[in-house]
Design an enzyme around this catalytic site. Sequence first.
Site, PDB file in Angstrom:
ATOM      1  N   GLU A 148      -7.318 -12.420   6.083  1.00  0.00           N
ATOM      2  CA  GLU A 148      -6.320 -11.822   6.981  1.00  0.00           C
ATOM      3  C   GLU A 148      -6.870 -11.964   8.402  1.00  0.00           C
ATOM      4  O   GLU A 148      -6.289 -12.637   9.237  1.00  0.00           O
ATOM      5  CB  GLU A 148      -6.082 -10.352   6.598  1.00  0.00           C
ATOM      6  CG  GLU A 148      -5.029  -9.648   7.465  1.00  0.00           C
ATOM      7  CD  GLU A 148      -4.871  -8.153   7.118  1.00  0.00           C
ATOM      8  OE1 GLU A 148      -5.777  -7.566   6.490  1.00  0.00           O
ATOM      9  OE2 GLU A 148      -3.823  -7.579   7.506  1.00  0.00           O
ATOM     10  N   HIS A 157       0.875  -1.176   0.000  1.00  0.00           N
ATOM     11  CA  HIS A 157       0.000   0.000   0.000  1.00  0.00           C
ATOM     12  C   HIS A 157       0.908   1.221   0.000  1.00  0.00           C
ATOM     13  O   HIS A 157       1.662   1.418   0.955  1.00  0.00           O
ATOM     14  CB  HIS A 157      -0.888   0.006   1.246  1.00  0.00           C
ATOM     15  CG  HIS A 157      -1.748  -1.223   1.378  1.00  0.00           C
ATOM     16  ND1 HIS A 157      -3.046  -1.267   0.936  1.00  0.00           N
ATOM     17  CD2 HIS A 157      -1.472  -2.462   1.873  1.00  0.00           C
ATOM     18  CE1 HIS A 157      -3.545  -2.473   1.167  1.00  0.00           C
ATOM     19  NE2 HIS A 157      -2.612  -3.221   1.732  1.00  0.00           N
TER      20      HIS A 157
HETATM   21  N1  HPA Z   1      -5.308  -5.015   5.515  1.00  0.00           N
HETATM   22  C1  HPA Z   1      -6.402  -4.330   5.172  1.00  0.00           C
HETATM   23  N2  HPA Z   1      -6.361  -3.081   4.767  1.00  0.00           N
HETATM   24  C2  HPA Z   1      -5.186  -2.461   4.673  1.00  0.00           C
HETATM   25  C3  HPA Z   1      -4.023  -3.117   5.012  1.00  0.00           C
HETATM   26  C4  HPA Z   1      -4.086  -4.469   5.450  1.00  0.00           C
HETATM   27  O1  HPA Z   1      -3.098  -5.146   5.775  1.00  0.00           O
HETATM   28  N3  HPA Z   1      -3.026  -2.216   4.827  1.00  0.00           N
HETATM   29  C5  HPA Z   1      -3.580  -1.069   4.354  1.00  0.00           C
HETATM   30  N4  HPA Z   1      -4.900  -1.219   4.279  1.00  0.00           N
HETATM   31 ZN    ZN Z   2      -2.579  -5.083   2.591  1.00  0.00          ZN
END
Ligand code: HPA
Ligand code: ZN
Length: 341
Positions: free
Chosen positions: A205, A25
């Site tokens: 995640e 990102h």
């Molecule tokens: N997960 C979800 N959204 C995000 C992440 C991440 O690791 N990093 C930046 N936005």
């Molecule tokens: Zn990410």
Amino acid sequence: MTGFASPEARAAFIAGLPKAELHLHIEGSLEPEMMFALARRNGVKLAFDSVEAIRAAYEFSNLQDFLDIYYQGMAVLLTDQDFHDLTAAYLDRAAADGVRHVEIFFDPQGHTARGVPFAHVVSGIARALAAGEARGISSRLIMCFLRHLSEADAQATLDEARPWLQLIHGVGLDSSEVGHPPEKFARVFARARDLGLKIVAHAGEEGPPAYVWQALDVLGVDRIDHGNRALEDAALVERIAGDELTLTVCPLSNLKLCVVDDLARHPLRRMLQAGLKATVNSDDPAYFGGYVNANFIAVANALDLTRNEIVTLARNSFTGSFLPPEAQAPHLAAIDAWAAA
Ligand code: HPA
Ligand code: ZN
């Protein structure tokens, strides 16, 4: 030490290995020093009074803890030049880590909601990426939708992106995962696919395997970002392996956001052993303590990864990229040459 005389030898092997970064990102590469410099340049007041105070605030117990600080940090990014400088600084770091190709996420809604024109964001990033191409780092740009916002907001963002689609290769889905399943965005991703864009999504995640299934079956993803929790479902693992989908795994992010409690228990090797095409990436390196080589080294040391496993991860980063096969080939040959030397 599997195939290496010492941790130093393993780190040197990793450092010299050509690699692609597929999960980064750009706003997450905003180092505290640059945050301060841009705050001064733009007359933005920060909630912290020193670089040390910012770094000290980077203790997270979950994804949302991080996102709250990440969105605050973005407040210093206002002009085309800011987005250019941010991206150029990341490319310098990536080049130093042996990165030859990058696929960069950006979060336009984090900026347009503050009144920053979409054009400033995309043109600043693209200008730096073009300069990177001239220096030998190829790139793709992936526009992410913030999943805590509505699908209508994502649709409006896709409308805003229409004049810029020659610079945008794909769309992704990020931000707060639990409570915002992929199916919430079914229509906007269908439209993105009709526009010829590649599709990726953060899934698994923090969210359950059902969200990874939806990323596959509802969004039709070309790649899965993270994917850790897919390992809880054997049928899902078989599906991802069978479809030869790449996972963009982020070890230091997983540690900092408590997705894993110890890198020694990180699922990366289990992913490889299950036949999944895993890659190693830095996610938000300014917040999570390291760029791509630091991620490789930390997880390789924690799991005692072999030379072959490390080479596989580097090869996966190119074969899982959106480069055409003929552009992947020289990178794969360079990996093999480095591994043979
Ligand atoms: N997960 C979800 N959204 C995000 C992440 C991440 O690791 N990093 C930046 N936005
Ligand atoms: Zn990410």
